[in-house]
Design an enzyme around this catalytic site. Structure first.
Site, PDB file in Angstrom:
ATOM      1  N   VAL A  86       0.788  -1.337   0.061  1.00 35.09           N
ATOM      2  CA  VAL A  86       0.009   0.137   0.166  1.00 35.09           C
ATOM      3  C   VAL A  86       0.799   0.835   0.074  1.00 35.09           C
ATOM      4  O   VAL A  86       0.595   2.883   0.041  1.00 35.09           O
ATOM      5  CB  VAL A  86      -0.795   0.299   1.276  1.00 35.09           C
ATOM      6  CG1 VAL A  86      -2.011  -1.306   1.026  1.00 35.09           C
ATOM      7  CG2 VAL A  86      -0.155  -0.250   2.382  1.00 35.09           C
ATOM      8  N   GLY A  87       2.197   0.946   0.486  1.00 38.02           N
ATOM      9  CA  GLY A  87       2.705   2.484   0.091  1.00 38.02           C
ATOM     10  C   GLY A  87       5.028   1.799   0.111  1.00 38.02           C
ATOM     11  O   GLY A  87       4.833   0.860   0.564  1.00 38.02           O
ATOM     12  N   GLU A  88       5.419   2.610   0.044  1.00 34.50           N
ATOM     13  CA  GLU A  88       6.663   2.562  -1.128  1.00 34.50           C
ATOM     14  C   GLU A  88       7.540   4.422   0.126  1.00 34.50           C
ATOM     15  O   GLU A  88       7.121   5.540  -1.179  1.00 34.50           O
ATOM     16  CB  GLU A  88       6.648   2.366  -1.727  1.00 34.50           C
ATOM     17  CG  GLU A  88       8.077   1.038  -2.200  1.00 34.50           C
ATOM     18  CD  GLU A  88       8.179   0.868  -3.524  1.00 34.50           C
ATOM     19  OE1 GLU A  88       8.687   0.025  -3.340  1.00 34.50           O
ATOM     20  OE2 GLU A  88       7.207   0.816  -3.901  1.00 34.50           O
ATOM     21  N   SER A 130      10.940   6.154   1.445  1.00 37.12           N
ATOM     22  CA  SER A 130      12.568   5.568   0.869  1.00 37.12           C
ATOM     23  C   SER A 130      13.168   4.982   2.344  1.00 37.12           C
ATOM     24  O   SER A 130      14.588   4.507   1.774  1.00 37.12           O
ATOM     25  CB  SER A 130      12.900   7.474   1.272  1.00 37.12           C
ATOM     26  OG  SER A 130      11.818   8.418   0.997  1.00 37.12           O
ATOM     27  N   TYR A 131      12.289   4.905   2.966  1.00 37.43           N
ATOM     28  CA  TYR A 131      13.022   3.368   4.238  1.00 37.43           C
ATOM     29  C   TYR A 131      12.275   2.343   4.350  1.00 37.43           C
ATOM     30  O   TYR A 131      12.841   2.092   5.165  1.00 37.43           O
ATOM     31  CB  TYR A 131      12.754   4.549   5.798  1.00 37.43           C
ATOM     32  CG  TYR A 131      13.714   6.308   5.350  1.00 37.43           C
ATOM     33  CD1 TYR A 131      15.345   5.669   5.214  1.00 37.43           C
ATOM     34  CD2 TYR A 131      12.316   7.028   5.101  1.00 37.43           C
ATOM     35  CE1 TYR A 131      15.596   6.962   5.332  1.00 37.43           C
ATOM     36  CE2 TYR A 131      12.697   8.780   4.882  1.00 37.43           C
ATOM     37  CZ  TYR A 131      14.334   7.999   4.706  1.00 37.43           C
ATOM     38  OH  TYR A 131      15.588  10.074   4.611  1.00 37.43           O
ATOM     39  N   GLY A 132      11.204   2.267   3.669  1.00 33.12           N
ATOM     40  CA  GLY A 132      10.754   0.817   2.789  1.00 33.12           C
ATOM     41  C   GLY A 132       9.477   0.635   2.895  1.00 33.12           C
ATOM     42  O   GLY A 132       9.521   1.978   1.942  1.00 33.12           O
ATOM     43  N   VAL A 166       5.138  -0.244   2.876  1.00 31.92           N
ATOM     44  CA  VAL A 166       3.962  -0.522   3.964  1.00 31.92           C
ATOM     45  C   VAL A 166       2.912  -1.411   2.953  1.00 31.92           C
ATOM     46  O   VAL A 166       3.125  -1.864   1.412  1.00 31.92           O
ATOM     47  CB  VAL A 166       2.541   0.582   4.036  1.00 31.92           C
ATOM     48  CG1 VAL A 166       1.996   0.292   5.155  1.00 31.92           C
ATOM     49  CG2 VAL A 166       3.477   1.631   4.393  1.00 31.92           C
ATOM     50  N   LYS A 186       4.746  -1.572   8.370  1.00 28.85           N
ATOM     51  CA  LYS A 186       5.187  -0.640   7.904  1.00 28.85           C
ATOM     52  C   LYS A 186       7.003  -1.632   8.421  1.00 28.85           C
ATOM     53  O   LYS A 186       6.862  -1.830   9.492  1.00 28.85           O
ATOM     54  CB  LYS A 186       5.409   0.302   8.831  1.00 28.85           C
ATOM     55  CG  LYS A 186       6.175   1.368   8.153  1.00 28.85           C
ATOM     56  CD  LYS A 186       5.903   2.905   8.508  1.00 28.85           C
ATOM     57  CE  LYS A 186       6.988   4.033   7.958  1.00 28.85           C
ATOM     58  NZ  LYS A 186       6.583   5.079   8.857  1.00 28.85           N
ATOM     59  N   ASP A 239       5.963  16.581   8.702  1.00 28.11           N
ATOM     60  CA  ASP A 239       5.561  15.917   7.679  1.00 28.11           C
ATOM     61  C   ASP A 239       4.122  15.730   7.640  1.00 28.11           C
ATOM     62  O   ASP A 239       3.907  14.389   7.233  1.00 28.11           O
ATOM     63  CB  ASP A 239       6.441  14.798   7.233  1.00 28.11           C
ATOM     64  CG  ASP A 239       6.858  14.197   5.734  1.00 28.11           C
ATOM     65  OD1 ASP A 239       6.419  15.594   4.764  1.00 28.11           O
ATOM     66  OD2 ASP A 239       6.911  13.289   5.536  1.00 28.11           O
TER      67      ASP A 239
HETATM   68  P1  ADP Z   1       6.806   6.805   4.704  1.00 35.51           P
HETATM   69  O1  ADP Z   1       7.898   7.564   5.632  1.00 35.51           O
HETATM   70  O2  ADP Z   1       7.038   5.627   3.947  1.00 35.51           O
HETATM   71  O3  ADP Z   1       5.776   7.941   4.188  1.00 35.51           O
HETATM   72  P2  ADP Z   1       4.419   6.525   5.792  1.00 35.51           P
HETATM   73  O4  ADP Z   1       3.800   5.520   7.017  1.00 35.51           O
HETATM   74  O5  ADP Z   1       3.795   7.747   6.120  1.00 35.51           O
HETATM   75  O6  ADP Z   1       5.525   6.080   5.815  1.00 35.51           O
HETATM   76  O7  ADP Z   1       3.453   5.295   4.847  1.00 35.51           O
HETATM   77  C1  ADP Z   1       3.432   5.462   4.007  1.00 35.51           C
HETATM   78  C2  ADP Z   1       2.050   4.976   3.560  1.00 35.51           C
HETATM   79  O8  ADP Z   1       1.643   3.933   3.476  1.00 35.51           O
HETATM   80  C3  ADP Z   1       1.352   6.413   3.630  1.00 35.51           C
HETATM   81  O9  ADP Z   1       1.454   6.821   2.538  1.00 35.51           O
HETATM   82  C4  ADP Z   1      -0.236   4.943   3.347  1.00 35.51           C
HETATM   83  O10 ADP Z   1      -0.191   4.699   1.937  1.00 35.51           O
HETATM   84  C5  ADP Z   1       0.116   3.635   3.666  1.00 35.51           C
HETATM   85  N1  ADP Z   1      -0.224   3.347   4.781  1.00 35.51           N
HETATM   86  C6  ADP Z   1       0.462   4.114   6.123  1.00 35.51           C
HETATM   87  N2  ADP Z   1       0.156   3.645   7.548  1.00 35.51           N
HETATM   88  C7  ADP Z   1      -1.114   2.655   7.253  1.00 35.51           C
HETATM   89  C8  ADP Z   1      -2.489   2.280   8.135  1.00 35.51           C
HETATM   90  N3  ADP Z   1      -2.669   2.433   9.062  1.00 35.51           N
HETATM   91  N4  ADP Z   1      -3.546   1.882   6.571  1.00 35.51           N
HETATM   92  C9  ADP Z   1      -3.567   2.161   5.875  1.00 35.51           C
HETATM   93  N5  ADP Z   1      -2.155   2.401   4.853  1.00 35.51           N
HETATM   94  C10 ADP Z   1      -1.266   3.061   5.309  1.00 35.51           C
HETATM   95 MG    MG Z   2       4.160   8.948   4.477  1.00 39.24          MG
END
Ligand code: ADP
Ligand code: MG
Length: 285
Positions: A10-12, A14-16, A18, A33, A126
């Protein structure tokens, strides 16, 4: 990780990455994450440990809920409650912006989240649409505490040197390299967000740090018409401005969140008491 079944990325960042996952036993949906190898990279380690420490300290309805943490093969794993979408998704679906009431509901909850962090002396640093999660009942959950930090006391002479957050939401003091910034940087970002929710367009989409400063200066140089609109019943007593045909509560625009001088910016707790939220008992409901 064996206890969870992966349902996809669901998310990518710079540090890993999700991942959306399901807890095999309970069926509960979570977001995991997974940080990159943190023994090789000091920055990753610092960000992971900072996020874990702060999230353990911060529990609030409008902050994402950390359920579990572990480290395996030199990687940190953070397990969160799964939240359906982000504010970015809502903005992409509504290119002309969200309606006033939705924006107000989101804004109120974002301010509650940030005010709570500020009360604990933590700056998020942020705040942006991708870091604002929205659950099914339109409940806001602020996430991503990787850049957040506890403020040092002015007496310690603390300076912050590791600021790398997203440019479009950066306050002017950060753009000119002030190392003693504080809570007002979050208030600036919230101001940018409000206008983006109302218009559907990022307020200051700079493509370099210098261009970012140009965007801000250009906007403040512009004359914006101040009008009172009585048609909108919920806002009837408020001064509003019309910018690109969008009605914006004036208070949030120039007097409070988006002041160039950080000292002149309102505090989140003051903004929560603004007539925008109190006049029709919105804040109580
Ligand atoms: P990063 O430091 O990589 O930006 P984030 O914590 O912002 O890490 O997570 C990256 C992305 O993953 C978010 O923008 C969101 O789209 C998704 N995400 C993060 N936490 C959740 C969550 N609890 N439920 C659903 N999606 C999430
Ligand atoms: Mg983020």
């Amino acid at each position: 990780m064996e206890r969870y079944e992966s349902l996809g990325l669901v998310g990518e960042g710079s540090y890993g990455t999700v991942l959306k996952c399901r807890h095999r036993e309970s069926g509960r949906l979570v977001a995991i994450k997974k940080f990159m190898d943190s023994d090789d990279d000091k920055t990753v380690k610092k960000i992971a440990l900072r996020e874990i420490k702060l999230l353990r300290q911060l529990r609030h309805d409008n902050l994402v809920n950390l359920l579990e943490v572990w480290k395996r093969r030199r990687r940190w794993y953070l397990v969160f409650e799964f939240v359906e979408r982000t504010l970015l998704d809502d903005l992409e679906k509504n290119p002309n912006g969200l309606d006033l009431n939705t924006s107000r509901q989101y804004l109120y909850q974002i301010l509650r989240a940030v005010a709570f962090c500020h009360q604990q002396n933590i700056i998020h640093r942020d705040i942006k649409p991708e870091n604002i999660l929205i659950s099914q009942g339109d409940l806001i959950k602020l996430c991503d505490f990787g850049f957040a930090r506890t403020m040092t006391m002015p007496t310690d002479g603390g300076v912050y040197t590791d600021y790398v957050a997203t440019r479009w939401y950066r306050a002017p003091e950060l753009l000119v390299g002030d190392t003693k910034y504080g809570k007002p940087v979050d208030v600036w970002a919230v101001g940018c967000l409000l206008l983006e929710m109302l218009t559907g367009q990022p307020l200051f989409p700079g493509d370099s740090d210098l261009d970012q400063i140009f965007h801000i200066v250009r906007c403040f140089g512009k004359q914006i018409s101040l009008v009172k609109i009585s048609k909108i019943s919920t806002l009837s007593t408020l001064n509003v401005i019309v910018l690109n045909n969008t009605v914006i509560p004036w208070c949030f625009h120039s007097q409070n969140c988006l002041q160039m001088d950080p000292e002149s910016r309102a505090h989140c707790s003051e903004l929560l008491d603004h007539p925008l939220f109190t006049q029709d008992s919105f804040n109580i409901r």
